[in-house]
Design a protein around this motif. Structure first.
Motif, PDB file in Angstrom:
ATOM      1  N   VAL A  15       0.861  -1.179   0.000  1.00  0.00           N
ATOM      2  CA  VAL A  15       0.000   0.000   0.000  1.00  0.00           C
ATOM      3  C   VAL A  15       0.897   1.228   0.000  1.00  0.00           C
ATOM      4  CG1 VAL A  15      -1.801   1.277   1.208  1.00  0.00           C
ATOM      5  CG2 VAL A  15      -1.810  -1.227   1.251  1.00  0.00           C
ATOM      6  N   ALA A  16       0.778   2.040  -1.040  1.00  0.00           N
ATOM      7  CA  ALA A  16       1.559   3.276  -1.130  1.00  0.00           C
ATOM      8  C   ALA A  16       0.760   4.427  -0.551  1.00  0.00           C
ATOM      9  CB  ALA A  16       1.924   3.566  -2.584  1.00  0.00           C
ATOM     10  N   ILE A  17       1.394   5.191   0.336  1.00  0.00           N
ATOM     11  CA  ILE A  17       0.789   6.367   0.964  1.00  0.00           C
ATOM     12  C   ILE A  17       1.443   7.589   0.319  1.00  0.00           C
ATOM     13  CG2 ILE A  17       0.246   7.518   3.127  1.00  0.00           C
ATOM     14  CD1 ILE A  17      -0.745   4.655   3.089  1.00  0.00           C
ATOM     15  N   LEU A  18       0.664   8.312  -0.474  1.00  0.00           N
ATOM     16  CA  LEU A  18       1.214   9.410  -1.260  1.00  0.00           C
ATOM     17  C   LEU A  18       0.594  10.738  -0.850  1.00  0.00           C
ATOM     18  CD1 LEU A  18       1.004   7.722  -4.791  1.00  0.00           C
ATOM     19  CD2 LEU A  18       2.891   7.611  -3.151  1.00  0.00           C
ATOM     20  N   GLY A  19       1.327  11.804  -1.084  1.00  0.00           N
ATOM     21  CA  GLY A  19       0.829  13.140  -0.771  1.00  0.00           C
ATOM     22  C   GLY A  19       1.975  14.123  -0.730  1.00  0.00           C
ATOM     23  N   ARG A  20       1.628  15.395  -0.716  1.00  0.00           N
ATOM     24  CA  ARG A  20       2.639  16.434  -0.649  1.00  0.00           C
ATOM     25  C   ARG A  20       3.329  16.423   0.720  1.00  0.00           C
ATOM     26  NH1 ARG A  20       1.526  20.243  -4.872  1.00  0.00           N
ATOM     27  NH2 ARG A  20      -0.581  19.994  -5.751  1.00  0.00           N
ATOM     28  N   ASN A  21       4.416  17.144   0.837  1.00  0.00           N
ATOM     29  CA  ASN A  21       5.105  17.270   2.124  1.00  0.00           C
ATOM     30  C   ASN A  21       4.200  17.960   3.141  1.00  0.00           C
ATOM     31  OD1 ASN A  21       7.480  16.092   1.191  1.00  0.00           O
ATOM     32  ND2 ASN A  21       8.337  18.037   0.527  1.00  0.00           N
ATOM     33  N   GLY A  22       4.272  17.482   4.393  1.00  0.00           N
ATOM     34  CA  GLY A  22       3.576  18.142   5.481  1.00  0.00           C
ATOM     35  C   GLY A  22       2.112  17.797   5.634  1.00  0.00           C
ATOM     36  N   VAL A  23       1.657  16.715   4.975  1.00  0.00           N
ATOM     37  CA  VAL A  23       0.227  16.378   5.063  1.00  0.00           C
ATOM     38  C   VAL A  23      -0.068  15.299   6.105  1.00  0.00           C
ATOM     39  CG1 VAL A  23      -0.227  17.070   2.683  1.00  0.00           C
ATOM     40  CG2 VAL A  23       0.362  14.672   3.185  1.00  0.00           C
ATOM     41  N   GLY A  24       0.986  14.743   6.746  1.00  0.00           N
ATOM     42  CA  GLY A  24       0.763  13.770   7.811  1.00  0.00           C
ATOM     43  C   GLY A  24       1.274  12.375   7.535  1.00  0.00           C
ATOM     44  N   LYS A  25       1.997  12.170   6.446  1.00  0.00           N
ATOM     45  CA  LYS A  25       2.436  10.818   6.095  1.00  0.00           C
ATOM     46  C   LYS A  25       3.417  10.244   7.115  1.00  0.00           C
ATOM     47  CE  LYS A  25       4.127  11.771   2.042  1.00  0.00           C
ATOM     48  NZ  LYS A  25       4.098  13.269   2.165  1.00  0.00           N
ATOM     49  N   THR A  26       4.438  11.028   7.475  1.00  0.00           N
ATOM     50  CA  THR A  26       5.409  10.554   8.459  1.00  0.00           C
ATOM     51  C   THR A  26       4.769  10.409   9.834  1.00  0.00           C
ATOM     52  OG1 THR A  26       7.327  11.414   7.267  1.00  0.00           O
ATOM     53  CG2 THR A  26       7.566  11.128   9.643  1.00  0.00           C
ATOM     54  N   THR A  27       3.825  11.267  10.173  1.00  0.00           N
ATOM     55  CA  THR A  27       3.104  11.116  11.436  1.00  0.00           C
ATOM     56  C   THR A  27       2.339   9.800  11.465  1.00  0.00           C
ATOM     57  OG1 THR A  27       2.879  13.506  11.670  1.00  0.00           O
ATOM     58  CG2 THR A  27       1.364  12.147  12.954  1.00  0.00           C
ATOM     59  N   LEU A  28       1.788   9.393  10.343  1.00  0.00           N
ATOM     60  CA  LEU A  28       1.103   8.103  10.273  1.00  0.00           C
ATOM     61  C   LEU A  28       2.072   6.965  10.583  1.00  0.00           C
ATOM     62  CD1 LEU A  28      -1.276   6.245   9.589  1.00  0.00           C
ATOM     63  CD2 LEU A  28      -0.651   6.485   7.163  1.00  0.00           C
ATOM     64  N   VAL A  29       3.250   6.993   9.976  1.00  0.00           N
ATOM     65  CA  VAL A  29       4.258   5.965  10.243  1.00  0.00           C
ATOM     66  C   VAL A  29       4.664   5.991  11.711  1.00  0.00           C
ATOM     67  CG1 VAL A  29       6.659   5.337   9.811  1.00  0.00           C
ATOM     68  CG2 VAL A  29       5.154   5.817   7.898  1.00  0.00           C
ATOM     69  N   SER A  30       4.888   7.170  12.266  1.00  0.00           N
ATOM     70  CA  SER A  30       5.289   7.280  13.668  1.00  0.00           C
ATOM     71  C   SER A  30       4.200   6.770  14.603  1.00  0.00           C
ATOM     72  CB  SER A  30       5.614   8.741  14.000  1.00  0.00           C
ATOM     73  OG  SER A  30       6.722   9.197  13.260  1.00  0.00           O
ATOM     74  N   THR A  31       2.951   6.977  14.235  1.00  0.00           N
ATOM     75  CA  THR A  31       1.834   6.476  15.040  1.00  0.00           C
ATOM     76  C   THR A  31       1.778   4.957  14.992  1.00  0.00           C
ATOM     77  OG1 THR A  31       0.565   8.504  14.646  1.00  0.00           O
ATOM     78  CG2 THR A  31      -0.669   6.563  15.335  1.00  0.00           C
ATOM     79  N   ARG A  83       8.913   9.397  -5.053  1.00  0.00           N
ATOM     80  CA  ARG A  83       9.096   8.980  -6.450  1.00  0.00           C
ATOM     81  C   ARG A  83       7.855   8.217  -6.877  1.00  0.00           C
ATOM     82  NH1 ARG A  83      15.220   8.200  -7.990  1.00  0.00           N
ATOM     83  NH2 ARG A  83      16.258   8.901  -6.091  1.00  0.00           N
ATOM     84  N   LEU A  84       6.995   8.908  -7.622  1.00  0.00           N
ATOM     85  CA  LEU A  84       5.707   8.325  -7.987  1.00  0.00           C
ATOM     86  C   LEU A  84       5.879   7.064  -8.815  1.00  0.00           C
ATOM     87  CD1 LEU A  84       2.633   8.632  -7.869  1.00  0.00           C
ATOM     88  CD2 LEU A  84       2.780  10.033  -9.945  1.00  0.00           C
ATOM     89  N   LYS A  85       6.797   7.084  -9.748  1.00  0.00           N
ATOM     90  CA  LYS A  85       7.003   5.911 -10.612  1.00  0.00           C
ATOM     91  C   LYS A  85       7.412   4.690  -9.797  1.00  0.00           C
ATOM     92  CE  LYS A  85       9.537   4.418 -14.741  1.00  0.00           C
ATOM     93  NZ  LYS A  85      10.545   4.822 -15.772  1.00  0.00           N
ATOM     94  N   PHE A  86       8.295   4.882  -8.828  1.00  0.00           N
ATOM     95  CA  PHE A  86       8.748   3.790  -7.967  1.00  0.00           C
ATOM     96  C   PHE A  86       7.579   3.225  -7.167  1.00  0.00           C
ATOM     97  CE2 PHE A  86      10.404   2.204  -3.921  1.00  0.00           C
ATOM     98  CZ  PHE A  86      11.473   1.409  -4.324  1.00  0.00           C
ATOM     99  N   ALA A  87       6.790   4.109  -6.574  1.00  0.00           N
ATOM    100  CA  ALA A  87       5.658   3.669  -5.752  1.00  0.00           C
ATOM    101  C   ALA A  87       4.608   2.949  -6.579  1.00  0.00           C
ATOM    102  CB  ALA A  87       5.037   4.875  -5.049  1.00  0.00           C
ATOM    103  N   MET A  88       4.306   3.483  -7.740  1.00  0.00           N
ATOM    104  CA  MET A  88       3.255   2.906  -8.578  1.00  0.00           C
ATOM    105  C   MET A  88       3.660   1.531  -9.108  1.00  0.00           C
ATOM    106  SD  MET A  88       0.714   5.280  -8.941  1.00  0.00           S
ATOM    107  CE  MET A  88       0.103   5.778 -10.541  1.00  0.00           C
ATOM    108  N   ALA A  89       4.959   1.337  -9.326  1.00  0.00           N
ATOM    109  CA  ALA A  89       5.428   0.049  -9.835  1.00  0.00           C
ATOM    110  C   ALA A  89       5.327  -1.054  -8.791  1.00  0.00           C
ATOM    111  CB  ALA A  89       6.869   0.176 -10.325  1.00  0.00           C
ATOM    112  N   LEU A  90       5.361  -0.692  -7.511  1.00  0.00           N
ATOM    113  CA  LEU A  90       5.316  -1.684  -6.438  1.00  0.00           C
ATOM    114  C   LEU A  90       3.917  -1.909  -5.877  1.00  0.00           C
ATOM    115  CD1 LEU A  90       8.446  -0.810  -4.260  1.00  0.00           C
ATOM    116  CD2 LEU A  90       7.963  -3.029  -5.305  1.00  0.00           C
ATOM    117  N   ALA A  91       3.109  -0.866  -5.869  1.00  0.00           N
ATOM    118  CA  ALA A  91       1.884  -0.865  -5.073  1.00  0.00           C
ATOM    119  C   ALA A  91       0.765  -1.697  -5.682  1.00  0.00           C
ATOM    120  CB  ALA A  91       1.406   0.570  -4.867  1.00  0.00           C
TER     121      ALA A  91
END
Length: 242
Positions: A37-53, A201-209
């Protein structure tokens, strides 16, 4: 959209704060065994906080997190790790004074959840990342940034991971190392570990997800297959700027 397979990881209506700052605002997601599951979004939208949680560093004020049906909400990072959640953090966070081999030895001694045969031996990590094998007796602080990232991934893999959280794993990597990492993560998935991938890297994420989730202002605002996201130009432009 929900996965058609039994969920291994369940995140239900999670709300997380940093002090007075309201970061995650009701995140719900699930992931099956062996799913990426790829979690995508601009910087500062909460992605790293999700991982930390999910890793237990920032306990949520509301909501529930479970793995394999076991509630891990608000428990310590150590207990979460022993339930099979492994983290590859942004910025590597390796112990600079330890050698490569000592780092992998430390990871393997964590003895995480091993009922599903998901462990990687140190020799398998060396085979996957030949540069680490060449530098096994070097201190981690003396490695290049790319080598440190490979070490951070290897440290997670030797710890019996049911779920691997990857926070910007290709950051600072050369194209050759990005290709090498992609091949390793394909094998991690094939063995049955679940991957939650935060990646610019959108291409990297899309190729795996298998699925992609777009995050904006602490909420999941879009969920689809990679193919559907690729076709949704307006959505990509709005939330990713690509």
């Amino acid at each position: 959209m929900t996965t058609t397979h039994p969920r291994l990881l369940d995140v239900a209506d999670v709300h997380t704060y940093y002090g007075p700052s309201y970061i995650l605002q009701g995140v719900t997601l699930g992931a099956a065994r062996g799913e990426v599951v790829a979690i995508l979004g601009r910087n500062g939208v909460g992605k790293t906080t999700l991982v930390s949680t999910l890793a237990g560093f920032v306990p949520p004020r509301q909501g529930k997190i479970s793995i394999g049906g076991i509630d891990i909400t608000g428990t310590t990072p150590e207990r979460i790790s022993r339930q099979g959640i492994a983290l590859v953090p942004q910025g590597r966070r390796i112990f600079r004074s330890l050698t490569v081999h000592e780092t992998l030895e430390l990871g393997s001694n964590l003895r995480r959840y091993d009922r599903e045969g998901l462990s990687w031996s140190k020799d398998e990590v060396y085979a996957a990342f030949p540069r680490l094998a060449e530098r096994r007796n070097n201190r981690a602080g003396g490695l290049s940034g790319g080598e440190q990232q490979m070490l951070a991934v290897g440290r997670a893999l030797v710890g019996y991971p049911r779920v691997v959280l990857l926070d910007e794993p290709t950051e600072g990597l050369s194209p050759l190392l990005v290709k090498e990492l992609h091949a390793v993560l394909v094998e991690v998935k094939r063995r049955g570990s679940t991957l939650l991938l935060i990646e610019q890297r959108l291409k990297f994420a899309m190729a795996l997800a298998d699925r992609v989730l777009l995050v904006n202002k602490g909420r999941i605002v879009f969920e689809s297959t990679p193919e559907a996201l690729q076709a949704a130009e307006e959505v990509r432009d709005r939330y990713l700027g690509v």
